[in-house]
Scaffold this active site. Structure first.
Site, PDB file in Angstrom:
ATOM      1  CE1 TYR A 152      -4.053  -2.830   5.704  1.00  0.00           C
ATOM      2  CE2 TYR A 152      -3.564  -0.514   5.281  1.00  0.00           C
ATOM      3  CZ  TYR A 152      -3.808  -1.801   4.821  1.00  0.00           C
ATOM      4  OH  TYR A 152      -3.782  -2.046   3.470  1.00  0.00           O
ATOM      5  CE  LYS A 205      -1.308  -4.894   3.865  1.00  0.00           C
ATOM      6  NZ  LYS A 205      -1.584  -5.953   2.900  1.00  0.00           N
ATOM      7  CB  SER A 265      -0.849  -0.020   1.280  1.00  0.00           C
ATOM      8  OG  SER A 265      -1.462   1.219   1.496  1.00  0.00           O
TER       9      SER A 265
HETATM   10  P1  NAD Z   1     -10.834  -7.162   1.322  1.00  0.00           P
HETATM   11  O1  NAD Z   1     -11.084  -7.127   2.781  1.00  0.00           O
HETATM   12  O2  NAD Z   1     -11.976  -6.936   0.408  1.00  0.00           O
HETATM   13  O3  NAD Z   1     -10.154  -8.554   0.912  1.00  0.00           O
HETATM   14  C1  NAD Z   1      -9.322  -9.267   1.787  1.00  0.00           C
HETATM   15  C2  NAD Z   1      -9.823 -10.698   1.834  1.00  0.00           C
HETATM   16  O4  NAD Z   1      -8.963 -11.449   2.696  1.00  0.00           O
HETATM   17  C3  NAD Z   1     -11.234 -10.814   2.416  1.00  0.00           C
HETATM   18  O5  NAD Z   1     -12.047 -11.572   1.540  1.00  0.00           O
HETATM   19  C4  NAD Z   1     -11.040 -11.523   3.758  1.00  0.00           C
HETATM   20  O6  NAD Z   1     -12.125 -12.370   4.067  1.00  0.00           O
HETATM   21  C5  NAD Z   1      -9.745 -12.280   3.519  1.00  0.00           C
HETATM   22  N1  NAD Z   1      -8.973 -12.517   4.743  1.00  0.00           N
HETATM   23  C6  NAD Z   1      -8.676 -11.614   5.724  1.00  0.00           C
HETATM   24  N2  NAD Z   1      -7.930 -12.215   6.676  1.00  0.00           N
HETATM   25  C7  NAD Z   1      -7.731 -13.496   6.279  1.00  0.00           C
HETATM   26  C8  NAD Z   1      -7.049 -14.610   6.843  1.00  0.00           C
HETATM   27  N3  NAD Z   1      -6.415 -14.523   8.020  1.00  0.00           N
HETATM   28  N4  NAD Z   1      -7.059 -15.779   6.173  1.00  0.00           N
HETATM   29  C9  NAD Z   1      -7.708 -15.898   4.989  1.00  0.00           C
HETATM   30  N5  NAD Z   1      -8.376 -14.878   4.408  1.00  0.00           N
HETATM   31  C10 NAD Z   1      -8.391 -13.698   5.051  1.00  0.00           C
HETATM   32  O7  NAD Z   1      -9.666  -6.125   1.021  1.00  0.00           O
HETATM   33  P2  NAD Z   1      -9.144  -5.561  -0.369  1.00  0.00           P
HETATM   34  O8  NAD Z   1      -9.535  -4.154  -0.470  1.00  0.00           O
HETATM   35  O9  NAD Z   1      -9.475  -6.489  -1.450  1.00  0.00           O
HETATM   36  O10 NAD Z   1      -7.585  -5.584  -0.094  1.00  0.00           O
HETATM   37  C11 NAD Z   1      -6.786  -6.660  -0.526  1.00  0.00           C
HETATM   38  C12 NAD Z   1      -5.359  -6.408  -0.115  1.00  0.00           C
HETATM   39  O11 NAD Z   1      -4.928  -5.175  -0.677  1.00  0.00           O
HETATM   40  C13 NAD Z   1      -5.130  -6.289   1.385  1.00  0.00           C
HETATM   41  O12 NAD Z   1      -3.910  -6.901   1.688  1.00  0.00           O
HETATM   42  C14 NAD Z   1      -5.042  -4.794   1.610  1.00  0.00           C
HETATM   43  O13 NAD Z   1      -4.256  -4.500   2.733  1.00  0.00           O
HETATM   44  C15 NAD Z   1      -4.385  -4.349   0.326  1.00  0.00           C
HETATM   45  N6  NAD Z   1      -4.676  -2.947  -0.005  1.00  0.00           N
HETATM   46  C16 NAD Z   1      -5.969  -2.561  -0.142  1.00  0.00           C
HETATM   47  C17 NAD Z   1      -6.255  -1.233  -0.439  1.00  0.00           C
HETATM   48  C18 NAD Z   1      -7.677  -0.735  -0.531  1.00  0.00           C
HETATM   49  O14 NAD Z   1      -7.902   0.454  -0.340  1.00  0.00           O
HETATM   50  N7  NAD Z   1      -8.644  -1.601  -0.844  1.00  0.00           N
HETATM   51  C19 NAD Z   1      -5.201  -0.321  -0.629  1.00  0.00           C
HETATM   52  C20 NAD Z   1      -3.890  -0.770  -0.499  1.00  0.00           C
HETATM   53  C21 NAD Z   1      -3.644  -2.104  -0.189  1.00  0.00           C
HETATM   54  C1  WQD Z   2      -9.688   9.501   0.742  1.00  0.00           C
HETATM   55  C2  WQD Z   2      -9.943  10.984   0.984  1.00  0.00           C
HETATM   56  C3  WQD Z   2     -10.282  11.504   3.313  1.00  0.00           C
HETATM   57  C4  WQD Z   2     -14.008   9.241   3.732  1.00  0.00           C
HETATM   58  C5  WQD Z   2      -6.931   4.574   2.915  1.00  0.00           C
HETATM   59  C6  WQD Z   2      -5.913   3.894   3.796  1.00  0.00           C
HETATM   60  C7  WQD Z   2      -4.709   3.516   2.994  1.00  0.00           C
HETATM   61  C8  WQD Z   2      -5.086   2.699   1.760  1.00  0.00           C
HETATM   62  C9  WQD Z   2      -6.152   3.383   0.963  1.00  0.00           C
HETATM   63  C10 WQD Z   2      -5.010   0.362   2.286  1.00  0.00           C
HETATM   64  C11 WQD Z   2      -9.220  11.519   2.220  1.00  0.00           C
HETATM   65  C12 WQD Z   2     -11.543  11.763   2.516  1.00  0.00           C
HETATM   66  C13 WQD Z   2     -12.870   9.829   3.231  1.00  0.00           C
HETATM   67  C14 WQD Z   2     -15.082  10.087   4.115  1.00  0.00           C
HETATM   68  C15 WQD Z   2     -13.813  11.990   3.445  1.00  0.00           C
HETATM   69  N1  WQD Z   2      -5.656   1.427   2.127  1.00  0.00           N
HETATM   70  N2  WQD Z   2     -12.761  11.158   3.091  1.00  0.00           N
HETATM   71  N3  WQD Z   2     -14.941  11.431   3.948  1.00  0.00           N
HETATM   72  O1  WQD Z   2      -7.286   7.725   3.608  1.00  0.00           O
HETATM   73  O2  WQD Z   2      -6.279   7.886   1.290  1.00  0.00           O
HETATM   74  O3  WQD Z   2      -6.362   5.739   2.392  1.00  0.00           O
HETATM   75  O4  WQD Z   2      -7.257   3.702   1.819  1.00  0.00           O
HETATM   76  O5  WQD Z   2      -3.832   0.180   2.252  1.00  0.00           O
HETATM   77  O6  WQD Z   2      -3.873   2.798   3.823  1.00  0.00           O
HETATM   78  O7  WQD Z   2      -5.544   4.788   4.825  1.00  0.00           O
HETATM   79  O8  WQD Z   2      -8.493   6.736   1.601  1.00  0.00           O
HETATM   80  O9  WQD Z   2     -10.818   6.649   0.869  1.00  0.00           O
HETATM   81  O10 WQD Z   2     -10.320   6.767   3.351  1.00  0.00           O
HETATM   82  O11 WQD Z   2      -9.933   8.771   1.933  1.00  0.00           O
HETATM   83  O12 WQD Z   2     -13.734  13.210   3.328  1.00  0.00           O
HETATM   84  O13 WQD Z   2     -16.142   9.612   4.608  1.00  0.00           O
HETATM   85  O14 WQD Z   2     -11.342  11.152   1.264  1.00  0.00           O
HETATM   86  O15 WQD Z   2     -10.098  12.458   4.299  1.00  0.00           O
HETATM   87  O16 WQD Z   2      -8.857  12.840   1.921  1.00  0.00           O
HETATM   88  P1  WQD Z   2      -7.079   7.135   2.289  1.00  0.00           P
HETATM   89  P2  WQD Z   2      -9.961   7.166   1.968  1.00  0.00           P
END
Ligand code: NAD
Ligand code: WQD
Length: 354
Positions: A163, A167, A137
């Site tokens: 969190y 990562k 991330s």
């Molecule tokens: P998500 O929660 O939709 O998907 C994660 C999946 O993993 C879920 O289906 C959950 O049931 C499963 N899971 C969680 N813990 C588990 C465990 N211990 N064993 C087996 N399965 C498990 O999340 P996502 O948005 O699809 O994110 C996927 C990956 O991408 C994550 O590693 C997250 O940290 C990373 N990521 C997501 C975002 C985002 O904003 N969505 C941004 C950056 C990184």
């Molecule tokens: C985006 C913008 C908020 C919600 C998060 C995690 C990051 C990564 C991506 C996993 C910001 C604003 C949001 C709301 C708002 N995930 N906002 N009202 O914070 O960039 O990142 O998701 O790795 O680790 O921290 O994403 O979608 O929460 O926010 O005004 O109800 O929207 O302040 O400026 P963010 P976000």
């Protein structure tokens, strides 16, 4: 046995779109897809064997997905999977991902995201599987020292949430693994802000409870599930005072994973590589609201409130390494992201439970 790709967390948001992309593209047809997911954040209807997103993907593609309802911390469970399939590489999505919740429940986050990841790596090593794509991330960069963020930017500094730290720690563990044994080939994809949905409108993001992220919040307001959006701060040094982020269509993100897997075929490739996946362009919260209003034809009522703790003013990616190393570039626009999110939300107002 046919070669297989193991997708942990493949029933989740990014995982399911990646599974869909892998199955949709004929150049991956040599691979079987094996998903392990403990369903902590994915929905399965009563009496069904497979989670709803995977069922829908099978319906759309006519292909089979092997599914295991197993926790990645379950060593014996993983051994069963690795000994039943010819796993060639792993895409590791499984993790807990709610930033705020991680502050309340650090042990749960470190358990799932770090212990779980180590257990998975042990199983991989035991079965001689050394190719890994990891879901990292942009959060590992902390507060940007300069923009755009390139992969040389320091990581791990000033991270406030368990969190985010999980990562970062996982990336450090993967670097150590690669130092310990040159057989490892690891691509850590640092996602910026994934949004959007598959163009079919049949799979998409389905947060349980109140959405933490901006896009699902906006789309739930548009569909009438939520009354209004709270905009966290309008006094940042940005174009209109609201936070700026690099939103990336989940289908572009999914294609980045497919490109990463292709790189494993190059014999000279080894070691740890971190790669940003974003578009390189930032949009503010107010710009997101107005793009979504245009795509949906719905008014999004909002109220400006105080900044959210831990938020940064702006971030966006330098995406040149992804282009050089993976031959990948995001192709979908903000309008595409809003249109596809809306198509999913409108057709599934209550998500997969609709
Ligand atoms: P998500 O929660 O939709 O998907 C994660 C999946 O993993 C879920 O289906 C959950 O049931 C499963 N899971 C969680 N813990 C588990 C465990 N211990 N064993 C087996 N399965 C498990 O999340 P996502 O948005 O699809 O994110 C996927 C990956 O991408 C994550 O590693 C997250 O940290 C990373 N990521 C997501 C975002 C985002 O904003 N969505 C941004 C950056 C990184
Ligand atoms: C985006 C913008 C908020 C919600 C998060 C995690 C990051 C990564 C991506 C996993 C910001 C604003 C949001 C709301 C708002 N995930 N906002 N009202 O914070 O960039 O990142 O998701 O790795 O680790 O921290 O994403 O979608 O929460 O926010 O005004 O109800 O929207 O302040 O400026 P963010 P976000």
């Amino acid at each position: 046995m046919s070669p297989a790709i193991l997708v942990t967390g493949g029933a989740g948001y990014v995982g399911s779109h990646t599974v869909m992309t892998l199955l949709e593209r004929s150049d991956n047809s040599e691979y079987e897809i094996v998903v392990v997911d403990n369903l902590t954040n994915a929905y399965r209807s009563d009496g069904e064997k497979k989670p709803e997103p995977l069922k829908r993907i099978e319906e759309m593609t006519g292909k089979n997905i092997h599914f295991y309802d197993i926790d990645i911390r379950d060593k014996e469970g993983l051994n069963r999977i690795f000994s039943s399939h010819n796993i060639e590489c792993v895409i590791h999505f499984a993790a807990l991902k709610a930033v705020g919740e991680s502050v309340e429940k650090p042990l749960e986050y470190y358990q799932a995201n770090i212990s779980g990841t180590c257990t998975l790596f042990e199983a991989m090593r035991k079965y001689g599987v050394y190719k890994l794509v990891y879901s990292s991330s942009c959060t590992v960069y902390g507060e940007p020292e300069k923009l755009p963020l390139d992969e040389a930017h320091p990581t791990g500094r000033g991270l406030t949430s368990p969190y985010g730290k999980s990562k970062y720690f996982c990336e450090e563990i993967m670097k150590d693994l690669c130092r310990s044994d040159p057989k490892w080939m690891i691509i850590s994809l640092r996602y910026f802000n994934p949004v959007g949905a598959h163009k079919s409108g049949r799979i998409g993001e389905d947060p349980s409870g109140l959405p933490n992220n901006l896009m699902p919040f906006i789309s739930q307001v548009a569909v009438g599930r939520l009354k209004e959006l709270l905009v966290f701060g309008n006094d940042y040094p940005t174009i209109d005072g609201t936070g700026v982020r690099d939103y990336i269509h989940v289908q572009d993100l999914a294609e980045g994973h497919v490109k990463a897997i292709k790189l494993f075929k190059q014999t000279e490739f080894s070691g740890f590589h971190a790669v940003n996946l974003g578009t390189g362009t930032g949009y503010s919260v107010l710009q997101m609201i107005s793009a979504f209003e245009k795509a949906s034809g719905k008014k999004i009522p909002y109220k400006i409130v105080a900044r959210r703790a831990g938020d940064i003013a702006a971030n966006y990616a330098d995406v040149s390494l992804a282009h050089r190393l993976l031959g990948w570039r995001a192709t979908r626009t903000l309008d595409d992201m809003c249109r596809d999110t809306w198509a999913w939300q409108r057709a599934n107002p209550a998500g997969f439970r609709s």
